[in-house]
Design an enzyme around this catalytic site. Structure first.
Site, PDB file in Angstrom:
ATOM      1  N   ASP A  48     -39.189 -37.294 -28.857  1.00 45.80           N
ATOM      2  CA  ASP A  48     -40.332 -37.909 -28.191  1.00 45.80           C
ATOM      3  C   ASP A  48     -41.400 -38.304 -29.201  1.00 45.80           C
ATOM      4  OD1 ASP A  48     -38.979 -37.509 -25.920  1.00 45.80           O
ATOM      5  OD2 ASP A  48     -40.442 -36.187 -24.953  1.00 45.80           O
ATOM      6  N   ASP A  52     -42.942 -41.946 -29.721  1.00 44.92           N
ATOM      7  CA  ASP A  52     -44.389 -42.166 -29.593  1.00 44.92           C
ATOM      8  C   ASP A  52     -44.947 -42.869 -30.824  1.00 44.92           C
ATOM      9  OD1 ASP A  52     -44.388 -41.005 -27.164  1.00 44.92           O
ATOM     10  OD2 ASP A  52     -45.123 -39.054 -27.841  1.00 44.92           O
ATOM     11  N   LYS A 130     -24.215 -47.863  -1.210  1.00 40.81           N
ATOM     12  CA  LYS A 130     -25.330 -48.644  -0.678  1.00 40.81           C
ATOM     13  C   LYS A 130     -26.584 -47.804  -0.831  1.00 40.81           C
ATOM     14  CE  LYS A 130     -26.715 -51.438   3.265  1.00 40.81           C
ATOM     15  NZ  LYS A 130     -28.078 -50.927   3.418  1.00 40.81           N
TER      16      LYS A 130
HETATM   17  S1  IVH Z   1     -25.383 -56.532  -1.765  1.00 39.65           S
HETATM   18  C1  IVH Z   1     -25.396 -60.173   0.483  1.00 39.65           C
HETATM   19  N1  IVH Z   1     -25.056 -54.119  -2.719  1.00 39.65           N
HETATM   20  O1  IVH Z   1     -28.697 -53.361   1.391  1.00 39.65           O
HETATM   21  C2  IVH Z   1     -25.403 -58.954  -0.295  1.00 39.65           C
HETATM   22  N2  IVH Z   1     -26.853 -54.511  -1.237  1.00 39.65           N
HETATM   23  O2  IVH Z   1     -28.396 -54.506   4.077  1.00 39.65           O
HETATM   24  C3  IVH Z   1     -26.714 -58.339  -0.317  1.00 39.65           C
HETATM   25  N3  IVH Z   1     -28.253 -52.552  -0.817  1.00 39.65           N
HETATM   26  O3  IVH Z   1     -30.957 -55.992   1.081  1.00 39.65           O
HETATM   27  C4  IVH Z   1     -26.866 -57.209  -1.132  1.00 39.65           C
HETATM   28  N4  IVH Z   1     -27.148 -51.171  -2.127  1.00 39.65           N
HETATM   29  O4  IVH Z   1     -31.375 -53.866  -0.269  1.00 39.65           O
HETATM   30  C5  IVH Z   1     -25.780 -54.918  -1.911  1.00 39.65           C
HETATM   31  N5  IVH Z   1     -24.661 -52.055  -3.655  1.00 39.65           N
HETATM   32  C6  IVH Z   1     -25.394 -52.839  -2.878  1.00 39.65           C
HETATM   33  C7  IVH Z   1     -26.528 -52.370  -2.181  1.00 39.65           C
HETATM   34  C8  IVH Z   1     -27.228 -53.239  -1.358  1.00 39.65           C
HETATM   35  C9  IVH Z   1     -28.179 -51.317  -1.311  1.00 39.65           C
HETATM   36  C10 IVH Z   1     -29.277 -53.026   0.158  1.00 39.65           C
HETATM   37  C11 IVH Z   1     -30.029 -54.239  -0.269  1.00 39.65           C
HETATM   38  C12 IVH Z   1     -29.820 -55.267   0.804  1.00 39.65           C
HETATM   39  C13 IVH Z   1     -29.430 -54.411   1.950  1.00 39.65           C
HETATM   40  C14 IVH Z   1     -28.589 -55.204   2.906  1.00 39.65           C
END
Ligand code: IVH
Length: 703
Positions: A48, A52, A130
């Site tokens: 660190d 810094d 997700k």
């Molecule tokens: S793909 C069209 N991948 O989920 C594809 N989304 O319900 C759009 N999200 O607005 C996004 N993890 O905020 C994708 N691995 C992932 C994700 C993800 C979280 C969220 C994202 C999006 C929402 C859609």
């Protein structure tokens, strides 16, 4: 978190602007690289203090030559002056959302339709967690972060550029320097990137780790500031601050999972794209998988969903994405949802039910704990009918009333929680609850010690406490009396056969035969189990006594320092406190317990019964190398030890500490903010232990 303290050497400031510019450029690249090692790879090369020193030198340069201070300089990660409002950003490439599936069958239907539309028998899929945070899009021009925006309604979002610049996992410049060192095993393969793309919009999720969220809430509460309901709200609230200096103090993380505008990038699959983003220096979720069939993808998704609670971030499902980017246009979208992806959600881990009653339970220390009696409801796959309400304050703060509709949440394997009442569903018939004045078991008045939220029954003869104490005494970690659980404890106490746990050793066969459910054989078995338990030794006995704050770890510590219970009983408060790992609170509780006459009497009864008061096994002096042959990796911030101290402890006891996780690693010791090493350990199935476990290991293996 790494602080940029104002220490470190300040070398001479260059004389000319040109010299200063070159030096600043050099420093920025170095800082971004070390930032990446620290925040993304969790594998710092610099101390660190050295880090810094670099930051301080750059700051000094920018002070001397303010024209060199660019918004994407790492010195600016501390935030910028507050904005009046967020500007609107039009998304050239819309930010779509995802369709949902709640059952494997829905995923299968989606997959069949996609195959049909793509005119293909089968398709490769990428499965990704997700993440529960908020979507952002980051625009890089000529490799520099020029704009960060929220999703908004998908077409128009808010410009949060100063805020995203404070997120340490988001590179300010891409590719992050020193590409040859950046390959990480779990990344999808992609050659190192040396040139930035002319224009690239990287999309992903800003989120808050659970451990960071808890620490933040603790800090907020201590300062009397607002706390957040969950990591998602905390992340969203932190990123959407008009004052980015506040954002800079919030522990935000990032995973990249897609792109918007793309110029000059040659990738044909989503899997390659993830590799490319990783090679640029973005954090990629290590649990993303390329699957070559739907079945493989579903099996992986199910397995991942089962263990998602072990991870340090919240995820409400997985996303299945078609791997072949060439198909996206052809597949198109329905409304705002692309056909090439679908979210597969885990069963909801929140439910609404009715709080039918609040009852109180008396624990073995006399603490009276209110418990919710709920109309049975399924939460995250299990039926819940009871939940702890912790203490009277918990109920008051949430204004929970009997008859309320309440939100019940289950996170992982943890016990269910009553989150809050639904005020909009109140009819007026709900009844507020009050802590009773007297113990529901023995009727004695309850007391609330000063400075504590809990209430206690202080009657030593309280049957409810006695049942819990006997149950604890006989439990697996304590005297381990086989077959003697909570039901039997209650029956024996209610019949008056046990006035304290030591009475177990004076039970006669006739007495046992008089208890419901016992016959000749089972009575003999119980007597044998009781007899066997006499020899468990000092550590188990100490655990069994049920002294407050003395669990098995503390008991083992004490049993290493003292050879018998008599030695411990003779120890003074100062002597106990001097033992490494024993705090003043524990020492005081210990001394207090032994000062009570009825506890002393019980100890004497145990002695008369022939219970072993001495340590079992060899004394600790005989073995200084309990960890011999074991390899450890340390990651994250441990609760009480620095990494150096933990390393010294391991080495002192014969173990080895290495810096990266491999199949040869025996244990990963993880603390708060543990990152990629922890993920790697989980991937390889290497046991992850806490600081406490490590101490425990040193003690128990040394005996
Ligand atoms: S793909 C069209 N991948 O989920 C594809 N989304 O319900 C759009 N999200 O607005 C996004 N993890 O905020 C994708 N691995 C992932 C994700 C993800 C979280 C969220 C994202 C999006 C929402 C859609």
């Amino acid at each position: 978190m790494r602080s940029s303290a104002s220490q470190g050497r300040l070398p001479g400031v260059p004389a000319t602007l040109e010299e200063a510019r070159q030096r600043a450029e050099h420093l920025r690249r170095a800082i971004e690289y070390h930032n990446y090692r620290y925040y993304v790879l969790d594998d710092p090369e610099l101390s660190d203090a050295a880090y810094d020193a670099l930051i301080n030198e750059l700051r000094a340069l920018e002070d001397a030559f303010p024209e060199l201070r660019t918004p994407d300089s790492p010195t600016q990660r501390v935030g910028a002056p507050p904005l009046d409002r967020f500007e609107k950003v039009h998304h050239e490439v819309p930010m779509l959302s995802l369709g949902n599936a709640f059952h494997a069958d829905e995923v299968r239907r989606w997959y069949r339709r996609v195959c049909r539309l793509a005119n293909r028998e089968a398709l490769d899929l990428v499965v990704e967690p997700k993440i529960d945070g908020l979507a952002v899009t980051l625009l890089y021009e000529g490799g520099r972060l020029v704009r960060g925006a929220t999703r908004g309604d998908g077409l128009t979002g808010e410009d949060v550029t100063p805020n995203v610049r404070t997120v340490k996992q988001i590179p300010l410049v891409i590719p992050v320097p020193a590409p040859e060192q950046r390959r990480v095993e779990w990344m999808p393969p992609f050659p190192a990137v040396t040139e930035p793309p002319p224009r690239l919009e990287v999309r992903g999720e800003v989120y808050m780790r659970k451990s960071d969220f808890e620490a933040l809430n603790r800090r907020q509460a201590e300062r009397g500031e607002r706390t957040f309901a969950n990591p998602r709200n905390a992340a969203a609230g932190s990123l959407r601050q008009l004052d980015s200096r506040i954002t800079a103090r919030r522990p935000l993380s990032f995973f990249a999972y897609g792109v918007g505008i793309v110029e000059g990038v040659n990738v044909t699959t989503h899997w390659e794209l993830l590799g490319y983003l990783g090679a640029l220096g973005f954090p990629i979720n290590p649990d993303a998988r390329l699957c070559t069939s739907l079945d493989e993808a579903l099996v992986y998704a199910e397995a991942w969903l089962k263990r998602r609670h072990e991870l340090d971030y919240e995820a409400d499902g997985v996303v299945f994405k078609v791997n072949d980017l060439g198909m996206y246009e052809q597949l198109g979208a329905t409304g705002r949802e692309p056909r090439w992806a679908i979210a597969y959600k885990a069963p909801p881990s929140e439910a609404v039910t009715v709080l039918e009653d609040i009852v109180v339970n008396v624990g073995r220390t006399g603490q009276v704990v209110p418990t919710a009696v709920l109309r049975p409801v399924e939460v995250g796959g299990v039926v819940v009918s009871h939940a702890t309400l912790h203490n009277a304050d918990y109920i008051q703060e949430r204004d929970l009333r009997i008859g309320d509709h309440v939100i019940v949440r289950r996170a992982g394997d943890v016990i269910p929680q009553v989150v809050r009442p639904l005020l909009e569903l109140r009819t007026g018939a709900e009844r507020p609850w009050q802590m009773p004045n007297r113990c529901p078991s023995c009727g004695e008045p309850l007391v609330q010690p000063e400075g504590e939220v809990a209430y206690y029954c202080t009657n030593v003869a309280c049957p409810a406490q006695l049942i819990r104490r006997v149950e604890h005494f006989a439990s697996r970690n304590a005297m381990d009396i086989e077959g003697f659980g909570s039901k039997l404890a209650a029956r024996f106490v209610k019949l008056g056969l046990l006035k304290d746990p030591a009475d177990l050793y004076f039970l006669t066969k006739e007495q046992i035969l008089g208890v419901e459910g016992f016959a000749e054989k089972s009575a003999e078995n119980l007597l044998r189990a009781i007899e066997e338990s006499k020899g468990r030794g000092l550590a188990r006995l100490l655990t069994a006594l049920g002294i407050r704050y003395v669990g098995s770890t503390v008991a083992e510590l004490l049993a290493r320092h003292y050879a018998s219970l008599d030695e411990i009983m003779g120890a003074s408060l100062e002597e106990l406190e001097a033992i490494e790992g024993i705090g003043p609170r524990t020492a005081a509780s210990f001394v207090e317990w032994f000062s009570r006459p009825q506890n002393r009497q019980m100890v004497e009864k145990l002695r008369r019964a022939g219970v072993r008061f001495e340590r079992v096994g060899p004394a600790d002096e005989e073995d200084h190398t309990p960890l011999a042959g074991l390899t450890f990796v340390l990651t994250g911030t441990l609760p009480t030890m620095t990494r150096e101290e933990a390393k010294a402890l391991i080495q002192e006891h014969g173990g080895r500490v290495v810096s990266s996780v491999s199949r040869k690693t025996d244990y990963v010791v993880a603390g708060e903010r543990a990152g990629s090493k922890l993920r790697r350990a989980q991937e390889l199935g290497i046991p992850v232990i806490s600081e406490d476990d490590l101490r425990h290991m040193v003690i128990t293996r040394g005996r």
